[in-house]
Design a protein around this motif. Sequence first.
Motif, PDB file in Angstrom:
ATOM      1  N   GLU A  31      35.279  53.713  49.253  1.00 35.23           N
ATOM      2  CA  GLU A  31      35.149  52.971  48.164  1.00 35.23           C
ATOM      3  C   GLU A  31      35.271  51.285  48.304  1.00 35.23           C
ATOM      4  O   GLU A  31      35.552  51.034  49.245  1.00 35.23           O
ATOM      5  CB  GLU A  31      35.990  53.338  47.000  1.00 35.23           C
ATOM      6  CG  GLU A  31      37.123  52.633  46.770  1.00 35.23           C
ATOM      7  CD  GLU A  31      37.763  52.705  45.352  1.00 35.23           C
ATOM      8  OE1 GLU A  31      37.195  52.691  44.491  1.00 35.23           O
ATOM      9  OE2 GLU A  31      39.010  52.709  45.403  1.00 35.23           O
ATOM     10  N   VAL A  32      34.616  50.773  47.446  1.00 38.33           N
ATOM     11  CA  VAL A  32      34.621  49.234  47.503  1.00 38.33           C
ATOM     12  C   VAL A  32      35.220  48.910  46.182  1.00 38.33           C
ATOM     13  O   VAL A  32      34.464  48.586  45.149  1.00 38.33           O
ATOM     14  CB  VAL A  32      33.134  48.451  47.772  1.00 38.33           C
ATOM     15  CG1 VAL A  32      33.530  46.768  47.814  1.00 38.33           C
ATOM     16  CG2 VAL A  32      32.580  48.943  49.144  1.00 38.33           C
ATOM     17  N   HIS A  33      36.585  48.419  46.367  1.00 39.44           N
ATOM     18  CA  HIS A  33      37.118  47.871  45.213  1.00 39.44           C
ATOM     19  C   HIS A  33      37.388  46.460  45.101  1.00 39.44           C
ATOM     20  O   HIS A  33      38.003  45.953  45.941  1.00 39.44           O
ATOM     21  CB  HIS A  33      38.580  48.636  45.239  1.00 39.44           C
ATOM     22  CG  HIS A  33      39.389  48.505  44.043  1.00 39.44           C
ATOM     23  ND1 HIS A  33      40.443  49.324  43.846  1.00 39.44           N
ATOM     24  CD2 HIS A  33      39.185  47.810  42.827  1.00 39.44           C
ATOM     25  CE1 HIS A  33      40.981  49.228  42.546  1.00 39.44           C
ATOM     26  NE2 HIS A  33      40.159  48.195  41.995  1.00 39.44           N
ATOM     27  N   VAL A  34      36.487  46.001  44.258  1.00 47.23           N
ATOM     28  CA  VAL A  34      36.600  44.598  43.882  1.00 47.23           C
ATOM     29  C   VAL A  34      37.384  44.037  43.139  1.00 47.23           C
ATOM     30  O   VAL A  34      37.873  44.526  41.906  1.00 47.23           O
ATOM     31  CB  VAL A  34      35.040  44.101  43.415  1.00 47.23           C
ATOM     32  CG1 VAL A  34      35.133  42.705  42.833  1.00 47.23           C
ATOM     33  CG2 VAL A  34      34.059  44.366  44.427  1.00 47.23           C
ATOM     34  N   LEU A  35      38.445  42.980  43.582  1.00 44.18           N
ATOM     35  CA  LEU A  35      39.326  42.658  42.638  1.00 44.18           C
ATOM     36  C   LEU A  35      39.139  41.116  42.147  1.00 44.18           C
ATOM     37  O   LEU A  35      38.683  40.269  43.250  1.00 44.18           O
ATOM     38  CB  LEU A  35      40.596  42.407  43.893  1.00 44.18           C
ATOM     39  CG  LEU A  35      41.998  42.091  43.199  1.00 44.18           C
ATOM     40  CD1 LEU A  35      42.524  42.999  41.981  1.00 44.18           C
ATOM     41  CD2 LEU A  35      42.948  42.151  44.305  1.00 44.18           C
ATOM     42  N   LEU A  36      38.917  40.869  41.104  1.00 46.08           N
ATOM     43  CA  LEU A  36      38.703  39.493  40.497  1.00 46.08           C
ATOM     44  C   LEU A  36      39.823  39.065  39.727  1.00 46.08           C
ATOM     45  O   LEU A  36      40.815  39.586  39.466  1.00 46.08           O
ATOM     46  CB  LEU A  36      37.427  39.724  39.211  1.00 46.08           C
ATOM     47  CG  LEU A  36      36.287  40.497  39.861  1.00 46.08           C
ATOM     48  CD1 LEU A  36      35.288  40.415  38.637  1.00 46.08           C
ATOM     49  CD2 LEU A  36      35.599  39.688  40.901  1.00 46.08           C
ATOM     50  N   GLY A  37      39.658  37.616  39.397  1.00 44.27           N
ATOM     51  CA  GLY A  37      40.976  37.126  38.964  1.00 44.27           C
ATOM     52  C   GLY A  37      40.906  35.772  38.979  1.00 44.27           C
ATOM     53  O   GLY A  37      40.266  35.044  40.189  1.00 44.27           O
ATOM     54  N   GLU A  38      41.378  34.964  38.325  1.00 47.52           N
ATOM     55  CA  GLU A  38      41.444  33.349  38.046  1.00 47.52           C
ATOM     56  C   GLU A  38      42.165  32.887  39.603  1.00 47.52           C
ATOM     57  O   GLU A  38      42.876  33.901  39.908  1.00 47.52           O
ATOM     58  CB  GLU A  38      42.184  32.594  36.906  1.00 47.52           C
ATOM     59  CG  GLU A  38      41.356  33.020  35.675  1.00 47.52           C
ATOM     60  CD  GLU A  38      42.156  32.185  34.648  1.00 47.52           C
ATOM     61  OE1 GLU A  38      41.690  31.251  34.084  1.00 47.52           O
ATOM     62  OE2 GLU A  38      43.321  32.865  34.288  1.00 47.52           O
ATOM     63  N   VAL A 211      36.069  47.844  39.712  1.00 52.47           N
ATOM     64  CA  VAL A 211      36.312  46.450  39.595  1.00 52.47           C
ATOM     65  C   VAL A 211      37.624  46.436  38.897  1.00 52.47           C
ATOM     66  O   VAL A 211      37.919  47.140  37.855  1.00 52.47           O
ATOM     67  CB  VAL A 211      35.348  45.726  38.649  1.00 52.47           C
ATOM     68  CG1 VAL A 211      35.639  44.221  38.551  1.00 52.47           C
ATOM     69  CG2 VAL A 211      33.823  45.983  39.445  1.00 52.47           C
ATOM     70  N   THR A 212      38.666  45.720  39.287  1.00 51.76           N
ATOM     71  CA  THR A 212      39.845  45.308  38.778  1.00 51.76           C
ATOM     72  C   THR A 212      39.981  44.019  38.519  1.00 51.76           C
ATOM     73  O   THR A 212      39.603  43.167  39.469  1.00 51.76           O
ATOM     74  CB  THR A 212      40.857  46.025  39.467  1.00 51.76           C
ATOM     75  OG1 THR A 212      40.876  47.414  39.754  1.00 51.76           O
ATOM     76  CG2 THR A 212      42.409  45.381  39.006  1.00 51.76           C
ATOM     77  N   VAL A 213      40.594  43.582  37.369  1.00 49.67           N
ATOM     78  CA  VAL A 213      40.737  42.203  37.147  1.00 49.67           C
ATOM     79  C   VAL A 213      42.180  41.901  36.829  1.00 49.67           C
ATOM     80  O   VAL A 213      42.927  42.579  36.174  1.00 49.67           O
ATOM     81  CB  VAL A 213      39.918  41.778  35.750  1.00 49.67           C
ATOM     82  CG1 VAL A 213      40.064  40.352  35.504  1.00 49.67           C
ATOM     83  CG2 VAL A 213      38.589  42.110  35.892  1.00 49.67           C
ATOM     84  N   MET A 214      42.676  40.743  37.569  1.00 50.09           N
ATOM     85  CA  MET A 214      43.925  40.424  37.317  1.00 50.09           C
ATOM     86  C   MET A 214      44.137  39.259  36.482  1.00 50.09           C
ATOM     87  O   MET A 214      43.161  38.091  36.745  1.00 50.09           O
ATOM     88  CB  MET A 214      44.574  40.095  38.742  1.00 50.09           C
ATOM     89  CG  MET A 214      44.908  41.370  39.370  1.00 50.09           C
ATOM     90  SD  MET A 214      45.704  41.038  41.129  1.00 50.09           S
ATOM     91  CE  MET A 214      47.206  40.472  40.535  1.00 50.09           C
ATOM     92  N   ARG A 215      45.002  38.709  35.970  1.00 44.99           N
ATOM     93  CA  ARG A 215      45.344  37.363  35.511  1.00 44.99           C
ATOM     94  C   ARG A 215      46.850  37.292  35.206  1.00 44.99           C
ATOM     95  O   ARG A 215      47.583  38.123  34.910  1.00 44.99           O
ATOM     96  CB  ARG A 215      44.825  37.387  33.935  1.00 44.99           C
ATOM     97  CG  ARG A 215      44.789  36.023  33.497  1.00 44.99           C
ATOM     98  CD  ARG A 215      44.270  35.823  31.997  1.00 44.99           C
ATOM     99  NE  ARG A 215      43.161  36.692  31.612  1.00 44.99           N
ATOM    100  CZ  ARG A 215      43.115  37.709  30.900  1.00 44.99           C
ATOM    101  NH1 ARG A 215      43.978  37.531  29.498  1.00 44.99           N
ATOM    102  NH2 ARG A 215      41.886  38.443  30.507  1.00 44.99           N
ATOM    103  N   ASP A 216      47.209  36.102  35.784  1.00 44.73           N
ATOM    104  CA  ASP A 216      48.567  35.804  35.659  1.00 44.73           C
ATOM    105  C   ASP A 216      49.507  36.925  36.106  1.00 44.73           C
ATOM    106  O   ASP A 216      50.611  37.253  35.610  1.00 44.73           O
ATOM    107  CB  ASP A 216      49.256  35.825  34.221  1.00 44.73           C
ATOM    108  CG  ASP A 216      48.759  34.332  33.469  1.00 44.73           C
ATOM    109  OD1 ASP A 216      48.531  33.290  34.383  1.00 44.73           O
ATOM    110  OD2 ASP A 216      48.677  33.999  32.247  1.00 44.73           O
ATOM    111  N   GLY A 217      49.257  37.335  37.532  1.00 44.06           N
ATOM    112  CA  GLY A 217      50.123  38.108  38.165  1.00 44.06           C
ATOM    113  C   GLY A 217      50.006  39.769  37.698  1.00 44.06           C
ATOM    114  O   GLY A 217      51.153  40.583  37.981  1.00 44.06           O
TER     115      GLY A 217
END
Length: 506
Positions: A31-38, A211-217
């Motif tokens: 799989e290609v697990h995309v990690l997004l976040g500021e 797709v997983t999105v992170m914010r503030d840790g």
Amino acid sequence: MSALLEMRGIEKRFGGVRALRGVDFDLVAGEVHVLLGENGAGKSTLMGILSGVIAPDQGSVSIDGRPVHFANPREAHAAGIVMIPQELDLVPGLDIAANLFLGNERLTPFGTLDRPRMLAESQGLLQQAGVSLDASLPVSSLRMGERQLVAIAKALHAKARILVMDEPTAALSATEAEHLFRTVLELRGRGVGVVYISHRLEEVPRIATRVTVMRDGAVVGQARPDAPQAELVRLLVGRPFEELFPPRAEKPGRELLRLAHAAFRPDEARAGWQEPRDVSLTVREGEIVGLAGLMGVGRTELLSALYGFEVKGRWSGEVMVDGRPAALGTVAAARQAGIAYVTDDRRGTGLILNHSVATNIVMSTLKRITPFGLVSRKLEARQVGEALSRFDVRPPLPAALVVNLSGGNQQKVVFAKELLSEPHLLLLDEPTRGVDVGAKAEIYRQLRDLARKGLGVLVASSELPELIGLCDRIVVMHDGCTVAEFEAGVGEEELRRASMGETRAA
Ligand SMILES: Nc1ncnc2c1ncn2[C@@H]1O[C@H](COP(=O)(O)OP(=O)(O)OP(=O)(O)O)[C@@H](O)[C@H]1O
Ligand SMILES: [Mg+2]
């Protein structure tokens, strides 16, 4: 499907900064697990823990269901984890082949280095990564994008089970990125699990399976790979977000820079350095002018020759600054003429990594702050404070070491530093590389505000949507020459065709 990788409850603090707060992350084979976040969300830190560079404070990592503890990158590597870091770790003084085989050198039966074999194998690896470069070139002679491709070749060579790519396309042209996507798909097909970090949201539907999105840790959500970009932006920024690009300026003012059939001849010939051969363009007060073109056509060379940066030589043809002929070619001359420059390599050239954010920011203004040869601490502190909040540098700590900031926040510091010198003309090379979508909007807004007050901007970017959205005019380069010029409103396709050298304007 059983998980190739499971990270559970990962916690990490850096002094007062809580970089990761109980993060769970999974990866399955193929799989290609995309990690997004500021910027500063904790993406690189999480992957640093996976690859043994950073020790977690708490939490567990398992591979194939078995708990693992990596004391260093070597142990992670042995477990099949390969990372292409955000800030490349190539050795500039060594050639490409030596970098590709660093720590893994091929030896002859006599125990000496087998250079011919390493060179030949390197050439194959480069081809696989889609680069036509001579493996005996020193890395220091390569452009950012080329370095990125070498780092990718190095990772392919390592035969990973888990491949982590931290903003691999940040410095790549569209064509090179295409090649990278094909390579990633091929790896997927072979069962490699890929973690892919990017701020280029348009890439997500091209390659993501998750797709997983992170914010503030923390992980704040998942998105479907085909989710509309607006939805991704909302998850990312955590607030409604309308306009990426500010409205354009009114009437431009007088000419700040005029090049007519200008050419630059460096004193010493340099392999792979595309000389500006026939450049005609103008930048007026209040205008943002874009420089488009494929990688290697001479955009970076044009900007660095105007600023006299890392190259000595002479301009011929017409070179006018503020309506007068100007002898550009040295940094002193450029600064005297009110020109500032943001290079495309923040680590190599823009910043002193082991100094504080404050020191870096005031570097460009020392003269102005000390009219009587005294550093006014109070004034300095005020300017730094303002710059940090204007560019939303996180954390906004003047004493923080630049090396400890996230990639995108380092880029914001470069900006703050250059703009504090109050230039008339600003030369920008890939200014938003690694900057998240919210911070990009902020930088564009700042540029427009300054343009409204009279600043002229010449900006090179390989992101066509950025040029189209931001610029008043766009000049296209090919083979060291300006070949076309477009007004705002030009389409991507037209620019792409011009970049391939298909049209030739008067
Ligand atoms: N060695 C360190 N010392 C102190 N703080 C650190 C260190 N490394 C990271 N941080 C902090 O941890 C937070 C997360 O940083 P990280 O580099 O993981 O962000 P990121 O999501 O990769 O951002 P970007 O998109 O800008 O690369 C930031 O606040 C950063 O300043
Ligand atoms: Mg990062």
